[in-house]
Scaffold this active site. Sequence first.
Site, PDB file in Angstrom:
ATOM      1  N   ASN A  69       0.828  -1.208   0.000  1.00 19.20           N
ATOM      2  CA  ASN A  69       0.000   0.000   0.000  1.00 19.20           C
ATOM      3  C   ASN A  69       0.861   1.257   0.000  1.00 19.20           C
ATOM      4  OD1 ASN A  69      -2.360  -1.483   0.085  1.00 19.20           O
ATOM      5  ND2 ASN A  69      -2.728  -1.166   2.259  1.00 19.20           N
ATOM      6  N   ARG A 412     -10.845  -4.878 -14.295  1.00 19.50           N
ATOM      7  CA  ARG A 412      -9.696  -5.698 -13.902  1.00 19.50           C
ATOM      8  C   ARG A 412     -10.145  -7.156 -13.928  1.00 19.50           C
ATOM      9  NH1 ARG A 412      -6.022  -2.121 -11.278  1.00 19.50           N
ATOM     10  NH2 ARG A 412      -7.051  -0.397 -10.185  1.00 19.50           N
ATOM     11  N   ARG A 442      -5.380   1.337 -13.304  1.00 25.16           N
ATOM     12  CA  ARG A 442      -4.040   1.596 -12.782  1.00 25.16           C
ATOM     13  C   ARG A 442      -3.299   0.325 -12.376  1.00 25.16           C
ATOM     14  NH1 ARG A 442      -4.387   5.893  -8.615  1.00 25.16           N
ATOM     15  NH2 ARG A 442      -4.164   7.323 -10.370  1.00 25.16           N
ATOM     16  N   HIS A 472     -15.593   2.246 -15.229  1.00 22.22           N
ATOM     17  CA  HIS A 472     -15.335   1.561 -13.961  1.00 22.22           C
ATOM     18  C   HIS A 472     -16.525   0.708 -13.517  1.00 22.22           C
ATOM     19  CE1 HIS A 472     -14.650   1.508  -9.446  1.00 22.22           C
ATOM     20  NE2 HIS A 472     -13.499   1.054  -9.904  1.00 22.22           N
ATOM     21  N   TYR A 505     -12.158 -10.230  -1.815  1.00 20.57           N
ATOM     22  CA  TYR A 505     -12.843  -8.945  -1.733  1.00 20.57           C
ATOM     23  C   TYR A 505     -14.309  -9.155  -1.387  1.00 20.57           C
ATOM     24  CZ  TYR A 505      -8.968  -6.512  -4.095  1.00 20.57           C
ATOM     25  OH  TYR A 505      -7.754  -5.980  -4.431  1.00 20.57           O
ATOM     26  N   ARG A 601     -14.083   2.159   4.380  1.00 15.63           N
ATOM     27  CA  ARG A 601     -12.864   1.360   4.536  1.00 15.63           C
ATOM     28  C   ARG A 601     -11.620   2.229   4.523  1.00 15.63           C
ATOM     29  NH1 ARG A 601      -9.426  -0.757   0.599  1.00 15.63           N
ATOM     30  NH2 ARG A 601     -10.995  -0.478  -1.010  1.00 15.63           N
ATOM     31  N   HIS A 629     -15.201  -3.981   0.039  1.00 17.86           N
ATOM     32  CA  HIS A 629     -15.111  -3.330  -1.261  1.00 17.86           C
ATOM     33  C   HIS A 629     -16.461  -2.890  -1.813  1.00 17.86           C
ATOM     34  CE1 HIS A 629     -14.102  -3.293  -5.708  1.00 17.86           C
ATOM     35  NE2 HIS A 629     -13.107  -2.574  -5.204  1.00 17.86           N
TER      36      HIS A 629
END
Length: 731
Positions: A69, A412, A442, A472, A505, A601, A629
């Site tokens: 992170n 993704r 990204r 997205h 997730y 979160r 998530h």
Amino acid sequence: MSTQTGDESTPGTLTAELEQAADQELPEGRFADRELSWLQFNERVLELAEDDGLPLLERVRFLAIFASNLDEFFMVRVAGLKRRIATGMAVTAASGLLPRQVLEMISVKAHELAARHAAVFAEQVQPALAAEGITLVHFEALHDSEKERLHKYFRKMIFPVLTPLAVDPAHPFPYISGLSLNLAVMVRNPNTGKEHFARVKVPPLLPRFIAVDARGRPHRPEDAPDDDGFRSFVPLEDVISSFLYYLFPGMEVVEHHVFRVTRNEDLEVEEDDAENILKALEKELLRRRFGPAVRLELAQGFTPRLRDLLIGELGIAETDVYELPSPLDLTGLNLVADLERPELHYPQHLASTARGLAEVESAKPVDMFGAIRARDILLHHPYDSFSTSVQQFLAQAATDPQVLAIKVTLYRTSGDSPIVDSLIDAAEAGKQVLAIVEIKARFDEEANISWARKLERAGVHVVYGIVGLKTHCKLTLVVRQEPDGLRRYCHIGTGNYNPKTARMYEDHGLLTCDPDVGQDLTRLFNQLSGYAPRSKFHRLLVAPRSVRRGLIERIERETAAAEAGRPAWVKMKLNAVVDEETIDALYRASRAGVQVDLVVRGICAIKTGVPGLSENIRVRSILGRFLEHSRVYAFAADGDPEVFIGSADLMHRNLDRRVEVLVRVTDPGQVEDLLGLLDLSMAQSTSSWHLATDEDGEPVWQRHHLDDDGRRLLDLHEHLMSTHRRRLTDR
């Protein structure tokens, strides 16, 4: 209440009293800084690594997550601040701080956290691992037999791939790639006495920690089974350091130290010409490798001359230097965390097939289309299996002769994804297949480009979205020929179509064949692949046009209800809250007496408990076994609650620069389930972090995981796993 929630819906009308309240000036300094809030989030991850009540190898995993992170934070957020300062874009942040001020505060906090992270490993986790027969040791601490085995391993597997790079008038200082481990080496010519600097890169494709057989070692329990669980690990750079004389024959190795550089790896892609987005991105990916340095990590013990040499050659500021104990780069601890020691991990979790898809577990896949026709199905991953729901939905659509078309958005996914395989199968079977691929996701850009081309070669229509916007949203539309005509089957999710992350997730998804949703997705896909800018929607809110507006309208309705003396509340669960317009709407709602409950979160720019501003706002954060998530937005709506799930967080990028979708959940039982989950997440009896305000008016997160008697509070993830296991046994 009408379910018309689209782009062309009529704006809500405020009462005169509410308009007057909205015009009241809100105080300065009401927003927390987003970058500092992110560091507070990563500090919460570190607190999990510090928790000796968690399984040991899971604590190791949290140490690796913290390190990863922080790497990304420097590569993107710190790099962005430095770029704005360098280009003169010293724009005041919403928090009222200038970029240079934020950068100074980041440096102080990041140095503190980096030192704390290293100390947690060295003083807490490493001794605990040693007590379990898992050690990280220096080469010199090994037995002679182990040294000899590593010597052979070095000569056979490591030495051939090493490339020492000297620095002298004929050899300029080498380029140091981002996140690579390196050895700074000073060697001396014994004949002339002259010293030279050289850099040796630690090969990134070799194991970060090399396992050596621990049999016979004093720390190994006598009754331990003879398996791979009991190991000693030696850092790869330590092994290389021990045999540097192979790289510099005839020279004396005077000193050597480990260092690591972090570079700006954010992307800036010009999208003026849609036909060239792919080429522009590939060019930018090449540029990313040569971004300026933003952080230099040095293993403790660097001599001043080598330290000054690196700082000067890299052009880095003193405040961006981090001196830490060895080993550097604790992202490599994932290798240790993966050890097969079940007693040191969380208990195994087996996802079950979602309600509505299989009332009785069976080896035979359920008829997905029949199940969806019967009712809307709300999914909750990873408790509900991704493979027997979303994955099976696409697999059946690919092979079903009645299916005419499949349309999907991909942000993704994994390179060997069954999702991609299903789309290829469908195209090869002659179905119309459209994939809206976001190649600018990204750090997944190169992977996305690769499988986008794979899809194109198979005959899938691949579109790279809308110029200037990232796609997205998580959507699938399947068009099927049935006896009564065409029927559209839909999936709208909060998480990516990635089978691997779906096991880690926490996300929601909705499977439905509701005609309104089918019409909504048809219009939206036409907008994404063609030209349909004025589309209207029934059950969807779609960014960038209507998510912010639609949510603020609903917050304002709750504010008006509270002003009129009616019950009013707002409940949200999301990853980040940064958008100032929405935060201000929540502040005004709090002033009016609306109870606002948020489960966040990560980043949170809201300040809670500020008199006259946010006394009615409560914020919780839940971190643990699974990565929270999902995004859920809920409103009291005068006793007929409105609940949305979808892909959008309350961030500028989500609301202004991305195509995002929220879908309204209409089934009363599913609405009740989602509200119950939000209430359980906010409960005092649930382990979480509570956002408070300190005496200086700054946000501070306080962990609440023990009751007054020192017993652990309810772990939300364990509770939900237990609930799903009971449901499975009740079938």
